[in-house]
Enzyme design. Structure first.
Site, PDB file in Angstrom:
ATOM      1  CD  GLU A 150      -0.093  -3.764  -6.735  1.00  9.80           C
ATOM      2  OE1 GLU A 150       0.715  -4.145  -5.851  1.00  9.80           O
ATOM      3  OE2 GLU A 150      -1.088  -3.064  -6.485  1.00  9.80           O
TER       4      GLU A 150
ATOM      5  CD  GLU B 280      -2.575  -7.045  -3.379  1.00  8.69           C
ATOM      6  OE1 GLU B 280      -3.470  -7.647  -4.020  1.00  8.69           O
ATOM      7  OE2 GLU B 280      -1.579  -6.550  -3.915  1.00  8.69           O
TER       8      GLU B 280
ATOM      9  CB  ALA C 129       4.595  -6.792  -0.661  1.00  4.70           C
TER      10      ALA C 129
ATOM     11  N   GLY D 108       1.900  -7.446  -5.201  1.00  4.96           N
ATOM     12  CA  GLY D 108       2.961  -6.553  -5.667  1.00  4.96           C
ATOM     13  C   GLY D 108       3.726  -7.127  -6.852  1.00  4.96           C
TER      14      GLY D 108
END
Ligand SMILES: CCCCCCC/C=C/C(=O)SCCNC(=O)CCNC(=O)[C@H](O)C(C)(C)COP(=O)(O)OP(=O)(O)OC[C@H]1O[C@@H](n2cnc3c(N)ncnc32)[C@H](O)[C@@H]1OP(=O)(O)O
Length: 297
Positions: free
Chosen positions: A155, A175, A109, A152
């Site tokens: 993911e 993260e 992200a 992300g």
């Protein structure tokens, strides 16, 4: 009895797929009512989109933010949702391939977008509301992971149905280094695939695994020379697209039913990290290119 179970299962799968199709036909409800409607034509700036395969039946999407290693900003996720919906509606498309440009599939992200957020903004608003849209797509999706697939990005790859890795691919959930936790499947899909110990190690240390390690752990189904990665993914997508679309969607649905559980609890835990100083410090340190000084608060 076996027949009965099979029929019940088929009916259930069919009903679910019909429900999802109906959902996708109402785009205003599907993602972000204010700024997104999949029936509107859209010019993409964050992704490249074209149909591939001899019969033009493979939907191809390349994440296209080379300078920021395809960091998944809100606009990119919006465009990705839009493009996926277009392919979902396209009767000729039977499977989809997603890859990244340059040396990353996606480095996670967009930290620069998230840096200034606080708990109020992430809890009440539509923070990351497009992220799980990909899981609503009924057509099979192959992630061709060409480089970094982090946070992300990892993911996103795991939300696809098949993952192929290029030799330079690496996977990680860093993260924790930013003072937050994986929020889109890293604490659910990852342990299911690679097992608890390896998932814990990846999520608690932030360390990356390479393509061969990912293959060994079952995270990816093939490792390919970088220059063949996309072509091989498209070839597999063409094969899938040559079969009944109802059958491939049902097959995908059946496997996912066995595989998925609710991610609501996990998302709220991720949001809670935005109440903490260390989440802000971790992201600020990344942007300022310095080492974070965590205070455990
Ligand atoms: C309902 C669902 C909820 C979903 C929740 C999803 C939550 C997800 C959270 C995350 O994904 S957090 C982000 C996780 N990813 C990372 O922490 C990786 C960060 N990047 C790096 O560690 C490094 O960039 C790298 C990948 C190891 C590559 O290092 P390298 O030295 O080769 O390149 P850099 O100079 O660091 O990067 C180039 C350029 O790209 C920018 N950038 C890289 N990653 C990001 C990112 N994730 N967000 C924003 N920008 C990123 C980096 O800042 C550089 O740009 P400049 O600073 O030079 O302009």
């Amino acid at each position: 009895m076996a027949g009965l179970v099979r029929n019940f299962f088929s009916l259930r799968a069919f009903t679910e797929i019909s429900r999802r199709r109906t959902f996708l036909q109402v785009p205003a409800l599907a993602v972000k009512p204010a700024s997104y409607c999949c029936s509107e034509p859209k010019t993409y700036t964050q992704i490249l989109v074209e149909k591939r395969g001899e019969k033009n039946n493979v939907g191809f999407i390349q994440l296209n933010r080379r300078k920021s290693l395809n960091a998944l900003c809100e606009e990119l996720m919006l465009e990705l949702s839009h493009a996926l919906d277009e392919y979902e509606k396209d009767k000729n498309v039977g499977a989809i391939v997603i890859t990244g440009i340059g040396k990353a599939f996606a480095a996670g992200a967009d930290i620069k977008e998230m840096e200034g957020l606080d708990f109020t903004k992430v809890y009440g608003g539509d923070f990351l509301s497009n992220w799980t849209h990909i899981t609503k797509i009924t057509k099979p999706i192959i992630a061709a992971v060409n480089g970094f697939a982090l946070g992300g990005g990892c993911e996103l790859a795991m939300m696809c149905d098949i993952i192929y890795a290029g030799e330079k691919a690496s996977f990680g959930q860093p993260e924790i280094i930013l003072g937050t936790i994986p929020g889109a499947g890293g604490t659910q899909r990852l342990p299911r695939v690679v097992g608890k110990s390896m998932a814990m190690e990846m999520c608690l240390t932030g360390d990356r695994v390479n393509a061969q390690q990912a293959l060994q752990a079952g995270l990816v189904s093939k490792v390919l020379p970088d220059e063949q990665l996309v072509d091989e993914a498209v070839k597999t997508a063409e094969k899938i697209a040559s079969y009944s679309k109802v059958a491939t969607s049902m097959c995908k649905e059946a496997i996912n039913t066995a595989y998925e559980t609710s991610s609501e609890r996990m998302v709220s835990t991720l949001k809670e990290t935005f109440t903490r100083n260390d989440r802000r410090e971790g992201m600020s340190a990344f942007v300022a290119k310095r080492k974070p000084e965590f205070t455990d608060s």
